[in-house]
Scaffold this active site. Structure first.
Site, PDB file in Angstrom:
ATOM      1  N   CYS A 162       0.841  -1.212   0.000  1.00 42.94           N
ATOM      2  CA  CYS A 162       0.000   0.000   0.000  1.00 42.94           C
ATOM      3  C   CYS A 162       0.868   1.251   0.000  1.00 42.94           C
ATOM      4  CB  CYS A 162      -0.922  -0.023   1.211  1.00 42.94           C
ATOM      5  SG  CYS A 162      -1.866   1.500   1.451  1.00 42.94           S
ATOM      6  N   CYS A 212       0.244   3.454   3.044  1.00 45.12           N
ATOM      7  CA  CYS A 212       0.874   2.887   4.245  1.00 45.12           C
ATOM      8  C   CYS A 212       2.355   3.259   4.298  1.00 45.12           C
ATOM      9  CB  CYS A 212       0.706   1.381   4.261  1.00 45.12           C
ATOM     10  SG  CYS A 212      -1.014   0.817   4.259  1.00 45.12           S
TER      11      CYS A 212
END
Length: 437
Positions: free
Chosen positions: A50, A53
């Protein structure tokens, strides 16, 4: 030799410091479910692939350092939600990254900006008691200066206090809740009766009326915002949960025009710097300065038919929205959703080409070229097959004798017999030759 030792020493010190910083954020595994009960945890559920993230990772380590060095009881951790998907689903993780504060049997979701200060403030607020006491005038005045919106319960034990405690446990993710005796308020604050729930904001105060304001939870959810505030994407999302129409003055904070100052001075709902976010929201262009009213429940919006320059025009426009005479645009219908998908796709493509034209040509030009070649090949193959099919259909209508004749006509000269002239010459042979034969 001395330089080598110095460099090695610096490397060791850097490694120790780095490990100390990273130790403030603990990597969690499937044993976390059993060991977390006695502590308060702030956990980042992430996915290794991600991009958001990865962007949050350095901020998250700063959050861990801040909470640890400030003496907060909150422990900071992170969990790979793809490796421990069962535990992540048990905590209700549906996207990445997901930030949750786990306190006993309760789990609080964080939905604010992903900055260190905002996350730390959220953790300290939720980790403490749901309702904090204000025992003195000095403490009340300090909190009144520190918070733009302040909820206070006044009175003794009552059913209203029980409701207030329940609402505080639910909505502490958004704001603080306090309790105080009536003596801590200044003389200008007069309450009609006790017990009471009071909100202080915008230089005044308002009292909850359970007969007119419906449930206490909905009243708090609506009153937790200032009357006029800076609005961004996160604030607009939270405003959507109140069920209110959101009126926004779209202005340019750097523009000293008189119109922008007039909007900001008289418009008591909210303002947004620039029109980029609004343009993407309504899939159109809003002039600056301007006023727009959003209905976040059905994604409709209202624009004035002419520029608003006076308070009377503003009031008339708002009344038109309330009584239904103003024209509504947008919505969440099927056609509007298709337009949204097309708009988002176009915006994505344009942003790629603006940032990197070569990358845009590679990402979108190459697939289009391959698709074009495939379509050309398919069309060419269909045309050849079509001619074969026509010949097959023609032959289907012929009898066996006609097919044999057609095959005879198509036979090559090398395989055919002598022509008619040769047969005539052969027919004029001498009879004696025939006899001889």
């Amino acid at each position: 030799m001395a330089e080598v030792k110095a460099s090695l020493f610096c490397g060791v010190v850097a490694a120790v410091l780095s490990s100390a910083v990273f130790a403030f954020v603990e990597d969690l595994d499937d044993t976390f479910k059993d060991t977390r009960v006695n502590d308060i945890w702030l956990v980042d559920f992430y996915a290794p692939w991600c991009g958001y993230c990865k962007k949050l990772e350095p901020v998250w380590h700063d959050v861990g350092v801040e909470l640890k060095t400030s003496g907060s009881p909150v422990r900071v951790g992170k969990m790979d939600a793809t490796a421990y998907s069962g535990m992540a689903s048990e905590f209700g993780v549906r996207g990445y990254p997901t930030i949750k504060l786990l306190k006993g049997d309760l789990a609080y979701n964080y939905k604010g900006p992903r900055t260190k200060d905002d996350i730390v403030e959220f953790a300290n607020r939720v980790a403490g008691p749901a309702v904090r006491a204000l025992p003195s005038k000095q403490m009340f005045e300090h909190m009144l200066k520190r918070h733009d919106v302040l909820f206070v319960y006044v009175g003794g034990e009552s059913p209203l206090k029980e409701k207030y405690n329940d609402v505080a446990s639910e909505l502490i993710v958004y704001t603080y809740f306090f309790s105080a005796p009536e003596e801590v308020f200044p003389e200008s604050v007069t309450l009609p009766e006790l017990p009471a729930v009071v909100v202080f904001k915008d230089g005044g105060y308002f009292t909850y009326d359970e007969y007119e304001d419906a449930s206490l939870s909905s009243w708090v959810n609506k009153e937790r915002f200032q009357g006029y505030l800076q609005i961004d994407g996160f604030t607009l999302y939270e405003l959507g949960e109140t069920g209110k129409l959101v009126a926004i003055a779209v202005i340019d904070e750097k523009d000293p025009k008189e119109e922008s100052g007039r909007y900001k001075e008289h418009f008591q709902f909210g303002h947004m710097d620039g029109n980029d976010y609004i343009n993407s929201l309504i899939m159109g262009e809003v002039t600056v300065p301007s006023v727009i009213i959003l209905n976040t429940s059905n994604e409709q919006y209202f624009l004035p038919s002419e520029p608003i320059e006076t308070m009377e025009q503003l009031v008339q426009f708002i009344n038109g929205v309330l009584n239904g005479s103003a024209q509504a645009y947008g919505g969440d219908g099927f056609i509007q959703r298709i337009k949204r998908v097309a708009f988002d796709a176009r915006s994505t493509i344009m942003s790629v080409f603006r940032s990197s034209p070569l990358l845009g040509c590679f990402l979108f030009g190459l697939p289009l070229g391959v698709i074009s070649l495939m379509c050309y090949g398919i069309c060419t193959a269909e045309s050849d097959d079509g001619s074969d099919d026509i010949d097959a259909h023609k032959r289907e209508g012929l009898t066996d004798e006609e097919e044999e004749e057609e095959e005879e006509c198509q036979r090559t000269p090398e395989l055919e017999g002598p022509d008619e002239d040769e047969e005539d010459e052969a027919g004029e042979k001498d009879p004696d030759e025939k006899k001889t034969d």
